[in-house]
Motif scaffolding. Structure first.
Motif, PDB file in Angstrom:
ATOM      1  N   GLN A 206       0.168   4.252  -0.418  1.00 49.13           N
ATOM      2  CA  GLN A 206      -0.383   5.436   0.261  1.00 49.13           C
ATOM      3  C   GLN A 206       0.112   5.507   1.702  1.00 49.13           C
ATOM      4  O   GLN A 206       0.113   6.565   2.310  1.00 49.13           O
ATOM      5  CB  GLN A 206      -1.920   5.422   0.250  1.00 49.13           C
ATOM      6  N   LYS A 207       0.537   4.360   2.239  1.00 47.18           N
ATOM      7  CA  LYS A 207       1.020   4.353   3.621  1.00 47.18           C
ATOM      8  C   LYS A 207       2.528   4.524   3.690  1.00 47.18           C
ATOM      9  O   LYS A 207       3.123   4.461   4.759  1.00 47.18           O
ATOM     10  CB  LYS A 207       0.636   3.031   4.292  1.00 47.18           C
ATOM     11  N   ASN A 208       3.160   4.664   2.542  1.00 47.79           N
ATOM     12  CA  ASN A 208       4.619   4.760   2.516  1.00 47.79           C
ATOM     13  C   ASN A 208       5.036   6.237   2.497  1.00 47.79           C
ATOM     14  O   ASN A 208       4.707   6.982   1.568  1.00 47.79           O
ATOM     15  CB  ASN A 208       5.120   4.020   1.266  1.00 47.79           C
TER      16      ASN A 208
ATOM     17  N   ASP B 224       0.849  -1.192   0.000  1.00 50.01           N
ATOM     18  CA  ASP B 224       0.000   0.000   0.000  1.00 50.01           C
ATOM     19  C   ASP B 224       0.885   1.244   0.000  1.00 50.01           C
ATOM     20  O   ASP B 224       1.386   1.665   1.030  1.00 50.01           O
ATOM     21  CB  ASP B 224      -0.903  -0.015   1.240  1.00 50.01           C
TER      22      ASP B 224
END
Lengths: 601, 377
Positions: free
Chosen positions: B338-340, B336
């Motif tokens: 977007q969480k990085n 994911d």
């Protein structure tokens, strides 16, 4: 009913490396407590870390049975740590004993902790039996060391046992001395229960285990016990002794050393130093207990993976059960996220806790540079205790700051006196005294800021004296000092976890050293990154990390996608210990490295 | 010539496959080469080709129902094979596989082993793309790294190839001693003037275990520093793009329509069967690698890897960011982004560019793509 005349409770105290654990091994072996087959070196040092570092950290009691002149004696041995950081553990053992073997290395003689530990034993009214160890070494100087013990410590060493624990020479003389010289415990099994918790640890099945010394009365499974300090009541599920592994026993009575399990689920319900009594037939007055140990060194502990905050909390709570001196409270760092500010007894203690967190709890952690606790007097009259440099109020709000000061005694062969004086002066030490103990040993006394001791003092002392000097310190109060906060800016952003409080005369040097060191540690980044040290808004040092030039896999090896992917996975793995601060990636060691500025000089 | 297939149509043509044949032989070994290649006698070559034919027949089952869209004969130096040897291989492919009429069919060749006869032979066997290992157009440089050709020979052979083939690619190495952006752009200019449609620019990699590694260690060879290599590459890259080429992959430049379909297939995770020693295959989600020695290869030793969902995501990111097409973020199953935190930073800093679901690496940062990609894993 056991006869107290045939019981001895004792511990072994010594300077680090004088052979304490080896002597304990020999005593266990001689008394047949552990069969030769099960014998492993330094049997009481159960932690891997203890064996590796060759030090004892935790107390480890064991019961020895010895036949002396036709009568059977129960000897309860409580092993103790030797390092300066752990003197509080020593004082805990002492309170559970009537006597102490003071072990002195026949070639090293009296060292800093020999003295410190002997004084502790004297304060606790223990019978001290000097034992000279390592007499098999060619460099042994038994007679001189005997004289040292008599002169420096004022103890009678004329007929003391002279042994080699390693070679098993004269161990019987030690056993004889224990029985003849150390008094048997006093106490009455018929009185209400009065027992001291001198240590505790957590067992996943049995709950918190209390290590106790029973002074009066008795305790058995099924009893309702009361912890006098916490006021909590528990049902005893099991009592037992240490042989040295735990062994269930029908009961423990006056004079005994053993353990209690009582399904204690909450770690904080067991306070080391508390008195245990029966809920329905309790004693009126508790035992004196211990003076609460105060941590002197502080640092922030964070997990590399921020999501593991909960695991870190659990781990610290578990360690705390075995280690009352460990303190921690939640802390938030803008650079490192959620973590804990932890208090330790010294740098070794800090190192051990962090290693245990990594090894026993499998956590990847980041520690910030250690700090001491400062008393900050604000212009408003308010006084703050600040152990985290980033909590220091703005300069304008500060009236003055006081820093902790210690009295340091350093034992050294005379040829290193010059080098040590130079070091102490550099560390803002104030010379107090110099005593020749004999021709080969000098004791130097300095008053020094603790902040300087935790900053590289021990390593410098070791390297300047080839490891021949030993030192100990005791807290002696707070003193006003000209201290400033040095902040670090990475790419223009303040990194709170890298701030430090230093004396103003050293601020420029430290700022410069720090930026230079960070430049070495921090790898090239995607963009050029300035590293600046500043006091308030004023930049005092600057270095630049250059931008990474080339890091690319260009060639396609005929569809070998796997090789490429694995190379990149490896690259990612290598960065596991990197912390992203703003857009800059820093290896987690950087935070601790502030402390080791002298490296590579 | 096909236009560059985009990701969507690539998906629709799921039943296509590519074929790679590894010819490990060279006339001599170059100082920098760490590939699985060596010199061999004609007999040894014939023996190897027999093994190859056996493997092709045996493993063609894997491609039943699939149409071959590209064939690539690489090495080593496939141009060392004589016409008979080459024909055997080509026939084996056509006999065992269903090949598109207009399938891209590339042969790698070195200037010194190219002959008019071989070119005619290749042409007759439906070869339509030649990739020439030029590497440099500086005689001193060529000699130092152990190439057998000179600038003059290279140019003559390129002209000769161009008489028969339209789609010709040349390899250049960036980072050789004495080169800079200007010399490299000069080589490119010459190549373009000869009608070259595709140029692969590889960075010199110096491995310790090859002769060049020793030369560098002993100060006998001084490759360009990382800084100079990158600067030279940027200049070369700009030159090629100013002259109408597209940098469609980190190391590959082509005029529109001349992108290598075979290489794109690797980057887009298309299927391929590789034959010969050390050859890699990717079929039905499994990556396999043939044994590296001929004796192990003869025994049919193969190592296989089954990709985990995370590894598949990593491949999508890694391969997609190498190309100007990027990757489709909705294809990721496990990772994911977007969480990085890096991902967010990179977008903000313009290192990554997102348009709809497509994420691309800004070409200015190809030079440090390893760091960027690994931070997204």
């Amino acid at each position: 009913m056991k006869d107290l005349k045939h019981v001895r409770n004792f511990c072994i105290i010594a300077h680090i490396d004088h052979g304490k654990s080896t002597l304990a091994d020999r005593l266990i072996e001689m008394t047949g407590t552990v069969s030769k087959r099960d014998m492993q070196d330094q049997i009481l040092d159960s932690m891997d870390l203890e064996r590796e570092k060759g030090i004892t950290i935790k107390l480890a009691p064991t019961r020895l049975i010895y036949d002396y002149e036709g009568e059977e004696y129960v000897l309860n041995l409580i092993d103790t740590p030797g390092h300066v950081d752990f003197s509080y553990e020593v004082s805990r053992s002492l309170a559970a004993c009537e006597g102490a073997l003071l072990l002195v290395d026949a070639s090293q003689g009296v060292e800093a902790q020999t003295l410190a530990n002997a004084y502790l034993a004297i304060d606790n009214n223990l019978e001290i039996v000097p034992v000279i160890n390592k007499i098999d070494l060619p460099s042994a100087r038994v007679e001189e060391v005997k004289a040292e013990i008599e002169e420096v410590l004022g103890l009678d060493a004329a007929n003391c046992p002279c042994v080699s624990a390693k070679e098993g020479i004269n161990i019987d003389q030690v056993l004889k001395a224990i029985i003849e010289k150390i008094p048997s415990p006093k106490g009455d099994a018929k009185e209400p229960l009065k027992a001291l918790i001198f240590d505790s640890h957590y067992d996943n099945f049995k709950g918190a285990i209390c290590l106790i010394r029973v002074f009066d009365g008795q305790v058995k499974a099924g009893d309702k016990i009361l912890m006098m300090q916490t006021g909590k009541v528990f049902d005893v599920t099991e009592v037992g002794i240490f042989v040295p592994s735990t062994k269930e026993a029908p009961l423990l009575s006056a004079g005994d050393v053993g353990y209690i399990a009582a399904s204690i689920k909450t770690i904080s319900d067991v306070k080391v130093g508390d008195t245990v009594t029966l809920a329905e037939n309790s004693v009126k007055a508790a035992l004196p207990g211990y003076k609460e140990v105060q941590p002197v060194v502080f640092c922030g502990i964070f997990t590399v993976d921020g999501a593991k905050y909960g695991e870190l909390k659990d781990a610290l709570e578990k360690l705390k059960l075995n280690d009352a001196s460990l303190q921690f409270m939640p802390e938030v760092s803008s650079a490192l996220g959620f973590g804990f500010r932890c208090g330790f007894l010294g740098l070794l203690h800090l190192e051990i806790i962090t290693e245990r967190l990594e090894r026993e709890f499998d956590l990847d952690i980041i520690t910030t540079a250690p700090s001491v606790s400062y008393k900050v007097h604000k212009t408003s009259g308010e006084v703050l205790e600040v152990s985290n440099p980033s909590n220091l109020p703005p300069q304008v709000e500060i009236s003055y700051i006081e820093e902790p000061i210690v009295k340091t005694s350093i034992f050294t062969p005379p040829e290193y006196v010059g080098a040590i004086m130079e070091l102490c002066q550099d560390k803002r030490g104030i010379y107090k005294d110099m005593q020749y103990l004999d021709k080969k040993r000098v004791e130097l006394t300095y008053i020094m800021p603790l902040g300087e001791i935790i900053y590289d003092f021990f390593d410098s002392l070791k390297s300047r004296t080839k490891g021949y000097a030993s030192f100990d310190y005791e807290f002696s109060g707070f003193e006003r000092s000209e201290l400033v906060k040095v902040d670090l800016l990475l790419n223009g952003e303040k990194c709170d976890a890298l701030s430090l409080i230093v004396h103003k005369d050293k601020a420029y040097t430290r700022g410069r050293e720090l930026t230079e060191r960070l430049k070495k540690i921090i790898p090239r980044q995607l963009f050029e990154v300035p590293i600046q040290a500043c006091i308030g808004g004023k930049i005092i040092a600057r270095e630049t990390i250059s931008a990474m030039r080339k890091d690319v896999l260009a060639k396609c090896y005929g569809g070998d996608i796997t090789r490429k992917r694995k190379l990149l996975e490896k690259q990612k793995e290598g960065k596991k210990r990197m912390r992203k601060i703003g857009s800059v990636e820093i290896p987690s060691e950087a935070f601790m490295s502030i402390l080791k500025l002298d490296d590579g000089k | 010539m096909h236009n560059t297939p985009d990701i969507e149509s690539e998906r629709a043509m799921k039943e296509e496959i590519s074929i790679y044949i590894h010819i490990p032989f060279c006339e001599s070994k170059c100082c920098y080469c760490a590939f699985n290649s060596f010199c061999a006698t004609k007999e040894e070559q014939d023996e190897y080709i027999n093994l190859l034919l056996g493997e092709i027949a045996k493993r063609s089952k894997a491609a039943v129902g699939k149409v071959v869209k590209s064939i690539y004969i690489g090495g080593g130096t496939p141009s060392v094979l004589d016409e008979v040897q080459f024909a055997k291989i080509a026939h084996a492919i056509f006999d065992n596989f269903d090949v598109y009429d207009n399938a891209e069919f590339t042969v790698e060749a070195n200037p010194n082993s190219i002959t008019e006869e071989k070119l005619a032979c290749w042409k007759s066997l439906r070869v339509n793309r030649i990739s020439i290992g030029v590497q440099s157009l500086n005689d001193r440089s060529l000699k130092k790294i152990g190439r057998l050709h000179t600038k003059q020979m290279a140019l003559e052979k390129i002209k000769l190839v161009r008489k028969t083939f339209d789609n010709v690619s040349c390899d250049l190495i960036v980072g050789l001693e004495g080169d800079n952006g200007k010399t490299l752009s000069g080589y490119a200019k010459t190549l373009l003037s000869l009608g070259i449609k595709h140029i692969s620019c590889y960075l010199l990699e110096v491995y310790d275990n090859v002769p060049l590694g020793t030369m560098v260690k002993n100060g006998k060879y001084i490759p360009l520093s990382d800084e100079r290599t990158i600067a030279a590459f940027e200049k070369l890259s700009n030159y090629l793009q100013d002259n109408g080429m597209t940098r469609y992959e980190i190391s590959n430049f082509a005029f529109p329509g001349y992108e290598s379909r075979h290489n794109l297939n690797y980057w887009q995770r298309g299927e391929y069967l590789g034959f010969g020693i050390s050859a890699h295959s990717f079929v039905d989600g499994r990556r396999t690698e043939n044994a590296a020695t001929i004796s192990d290869y003869a025994k049919g030793k193969i190592t296989e890897e089954i990709l985990s969902p995370r590894e598949i995501d990593e491949e999508i990111i890694m391969l997609g960011l190498r190309c100007n097409l990027g990757f489709d973020i909705t294809q990721l199953q496990v990772i994911d982004l977007q969480k990085n935190a890096f991902f967010k930073d990179y977008l903000q800093q313009g290192i990554l560019q997102q348009q709809g679901n497509l994420v691309k690496l800004n070409p200015m940062f190809y030079r440090i793509s390893n760091t960027i990609i690994s931070n997204l894993f």
